[in-house]
Write a protein that holds these residues in place. Structure first.
Motif, PDB file in Angstrom:
ATOM      1  N   GLN B 106      14.372  -9.761 -10.696  1.00 57.65           N
ATOM      2  CA  GLN B 106      14.529 -10.341  -9.348  1.00 57.65           C
ATOM      3  C   GLN B 106      13.656  -9.591  -8.341  1.00 57.65           C
ATOM      4  O   GLN B 106      12.988 -10.195  -7.504  1.00 57.65           O
ATOM      5  N   GLU B 107      13.687  -8.271  -8.433  1.00 57.88           N
ATOM      6  CA  GLU B 107      12.886  -7.458  -7.505  1.00 57.88           C
ATOM      7  C   GLU B 107      11.396  -7.718  -7.703  1.00 57.88           C
ATOM      8  O   GLU B 107      10.631  -7.829  -6.744  1.00 57.88           O
ATOM      9  N   PHE B 108      11.005  -7.845  -8.966  1.00 61.19           N
ATOM     10  CA  PHE B 108       9.600  -8.096  -9.267  1.00 61.19           C
ATOM     11  C   PHE B 108       9.173  -9.473  -8.747  1.00 61.19           C
ATOM     12  O   PHE B 108       8.082  -9.633  -8.173  1.00 61.19           O
ATOM     13  N   ALA B 109      10.039 -10.479  -8.928  1.00 59.17           N
ATOM     14  CA  ALA B 109       9.720 -11.836  -8.457  1.00 59.17           C
ATOM     15  C   ALA B 109       9.499 -11.837  -6.943  1.00 59.17           C
ATOM     16  O   ALA B 109       8.589 -12.493  -6.428  1.00 59.17           O
ATOM     17  N   ALA B 110      10.330 -11.067  -6.221  1.00 55.17           N
ATOM     18  CA  ALA B 110      10.193 -10.984  -4.765  1.00 55.17           C
ATOM     19  C   ALA B 110       8.878 -10.307  -4.390  1.00 55.17           C
ATOM     20  O   ALA B 110       8.194 -10.707  -3.443  1.00 55.17           O
ATOM     21  N   ARG B 111       8.532  -9.284  -5.145  1.00 57.13           N
ATOM     22  CA  ARG B 111       7.273  -8.570  -4.898  1.00 57.13           C
ATOM     23  C   ARG B 111       6.074  -9.505  -5.102  1.00 57.13           C
ATOM     24  O   ARG B 111       5.153  -9.567  -4.292  1.00 57.13           O
ATOM     25  N   VAL B 112       6.093 -10.277  -6.208  1.00 58.56           N
ATOM     26  CA  VAL B 112       4.993 -11.198  -6.508  1.00 58.56           C
ATOM     27  C   VAL B 112       4.907 -12.280  -5.423  1.00 58.56           C
ATOM     28  O   VAL B 112       3.819 -12.612  -4.951  1.00 58.56           O
ATOM     29  N   MET B 113       6.067 -12.799  -5.012  1.00 57.68           N
ATOM     30  CA  MET B 113       6.089 -13.850  -3.986  1.00 57.68           C
ATOM     31  C   MET B 113       5.468 -13.360  -2.685  1.00 57.68           C
ATOM     32  O   MET B 113       4.576 -14.013  -2.128  1.00 57.68           O
ATOM     33  N   THR B 114       5.927 -12.200  -2.194  1.00 54.60           N
ATOM     34  CA  THR B 114       5.427 -11.723  -0.900  1.00 54.60           C
ATOM     35  C   THR B 114       3.945 -11.336  -1.001  1.00 54.60           C
ATOM     36  O   THR B 114       3.175 -11.585  -0.086  1.00 54.60           O
ATOM     37  N   TRP B 115       3.581 -10.773  -2.146  1.00 56.40           N
ATOM     38  CA  TRP B 115       2.168 -10.401  -2.320  1.00 56.40           C
ATOM     39  C   TRP B 115       1.285 -11.649  -2.260  1.00 56.40           C
ATOM     40  O   TRP B 115       0.265 -11.671  -1.566  1.00 56.40           O
ATOM     41  N   LEU B 116       1.688 -12.669  -3.001  1.00 53.83           N
ATOM     42  CA  LEU B 116       0.872 -13.888  -3.082  1.00 53.83           C
ATOM     43  C   LEU B 116       0.728 -14.537  -1.704  1.00 53.83           C
ATOM     44  O   LEU B 116      -0.377 -14.930  -1.305  1.00 53.83           O
ATOM     45  N   ILE B 117       1.850 -14.639  -0.969  1.00 51.83           N
ATOM     46  CA  ILE B 117       1.790 -15.281   0.350  1.00 51.83           C
ATOM     47  C   ILE B 117       0.858 -14.494   1.282  1.00 51.83           C
ATOM     48  O   ILE B 117      -0.008 -15.061   1.942  1.00 51.83           O
ATOM     49  N   MET B 118       1.021 -13.169   1.329  1.00 55.75           N
ATOM     50  CA  MET B 118       0.179 -12.371   2.226  1.00 55.75           C
ATOM     51  C   MET B 118      -1.279 -12.380   1.794  1.00 55.75           C
ATOM     52  O   MET B 118      -2.183 -12.439   2.618  1.00 55.75           O
ATOM     53  N   HIS B 119      -1.502 -12.318   0.479  1.00 57.24           N
ATOM     54  CA  HIS B 119      -2.885 -12.232  -0.005  1.00 57.24           C
ATOM     55  C   HIS B 119      -3.642 -13.540   0.236  1.00 57.24           C
ATOM     56  O   HIS B 119      -4.742 -13.540   0.788  1.00 57.24           O
ATOM     57  N   VAL B 120      -3.023 -14.644  -0.161  1.00 56.05           N
ATOM     58  CA  VAL B 120      -3.693 -15.943   0.015  1.00 56.05           C
ATOM     59  C   VAL B 120      -3.691 -16.325   1.501  1.00 56.05           C
ATOM     60  O   VAL B 120      -4.656 -16.881   2.010  1.00 56.05           O
ATOM     61  N   GLY B 121      -2.578 -15.980   2.187  1.00 59.98           N
ATOM     62  CA  GLY B 121      -2.448 -16.351   3.598  1.00 59.98           C
ATOM     63  C   GLY B 121      -3.327 -15.531   4.532  1.00 59.98           C
ATOM     64  O   GLY B 121      -3.616 -15.954   5.640  1.00 59.98           O
ATOM     65  N   ARG B 122      -3.755 -14.372   4.096  1.00 62.29           N
ATOM     66  CA  ARG B 122      -4.596 -13.550   4.966  1.00 62.29           C
ATOM     67  C   ARG B 122      -5.947 -13.217   4.340  1.00 62.29           C
ATOM     68  O   ARG B 122      -6.969 -13.745   4.745  1.00 62.29           O
TER      69      ARG B 122
END
Lengths: 155, 138
Positions: B106-122
């Motif tokens: 669960q913790e890893f999934a949250a990490r991947v989600m936030t990373w992806l949004i910030m990386h692609v979004g910025r």
């Protein structure tokens, strides 16, 4: 504790909330407190070391925390479980990292520690003699607070 | 999870991003669904396997695009990719050794989600800005 240290945290929050949640953020009235104490259910603590030392506390109301992660994941979240808490920790981590990068442009080199998430409003975090400044951040899905307690070891 | 405004103007990269967001969304669903953890494990494992390979392909393709268009932030961007690739590799290794613990996943999934949004979004949007400043679509 200088008020100049506050602005990077507001600017970083503005930026991160726009990118991650497509939400505007407004700054509420600042206040000084004697200790870092959680005001809401979902809390993230991040330590700061380097040219400035101290702690940051992000305190999110439960409903707001769930709404944030619902928006990011694109699916409903109903409890503050490991997934939601970890996502909140990451958001606080990203905001803090960006704020610290902004402080670096004022020649203050700082590092942050990994986020620690805790649930509940019990207790307070013991600190040195420094006071903290609390920044309420108002968004369309709720208001959360960032408490910043930073000081320069050089005085 | 995917948003149309994430497009950077390269058909290949945009479709890969779309795929990544869809996969992360199904990963989160598998991780967050009600029901016995053992029953959701297959989906979790399959998605992790896919992600491990797909990020390598996608990061390579995206870096190739950056080289092709002479993107000035390539080196820094590639370092960010390398760090994230390593993070996924380490997590995959850890679950191989220690097994799939629900909370850790669960913790890893949250990490991947936030990373992806910030990386692609910025970060990735800066590639899009560069493409547009060079006069358009790849």
């Amino acid at each position: 504790m200088k008020v100049e240290y506050i602005n990077p945290f507001y600017k970083a929050t503005l930026d991160v909330f726009r990118i991650m949640l497509n939400l505007d953020v407004q700054r509420g009235q600042l206040r000084a407190v004697e200790e870092l104490a959680p005001v809401s259910e979902a809390n993230v603590v991040i330590g700061v070391t380097g040219d400035l030392r101290g702690s940051l506390l992000y305190s999110f109301p439960k409903e707001m925390a769930l709404e944030m992660v619902t928006t990011m994941a694109g699916m409903p979240m109903s409890k503050l479980d490991a997934f939601v808490c970890s996502a909140l920790g990451e958001v606080a981590n990203i905001i803090s990292g960006n704020a610290v990068t902004m402080l670096a442009s004022s020649s203050l080199a700082c590092q942050i520690s990994p986020p620690q998430v805790f649930i509940g409003t019990q207790g307070s975090l013991s600190m040195a003699t420094e006071k903290a400044i609390v920044v309420p951040l108002i968004t369309p899905i709720g208001t959360f607070e960032v408490s910043v307690s930073l000081s320069s070891p050089q005085g | 999870m995917w948003k149309e405004h994430y497009r950077i103007g390269s058909e290949l990269i945009d479709s890969q991003h779309h795929e990544l967001f869809d996969r992360v969304a199904s990963f989160i669903r598998a991780v967050q669904e009600e029901g016995a953890w053992e029953e959701r494990l297959d989906q979790v494992q399959a998605t992790l396997e896919f992600m491990k390979e797909y990020v390598v392909i996608h990061f390579n393709d995206e870096e190739a695009l950056q080289r092709e268009i002479g993107y000035p932030g390539l080196e820094k961007h590639a370092a960010v990719h390398a760090a994230f690739r390593e993070e996924i590799r380490q997590f995959a290794q850890r679950v191989e050794e220690e097994g799939f613990d629900e909370e850790k996943v669960q913790e890893f999934a949250a990490r991947v989600m936030t990373w992806l949004i910030m990386h692609v979004g910025r970060e990735d949007q800066r590639i899009g800005e560069f493409i547009r400043s060079q006069g358009g679509q790849q």
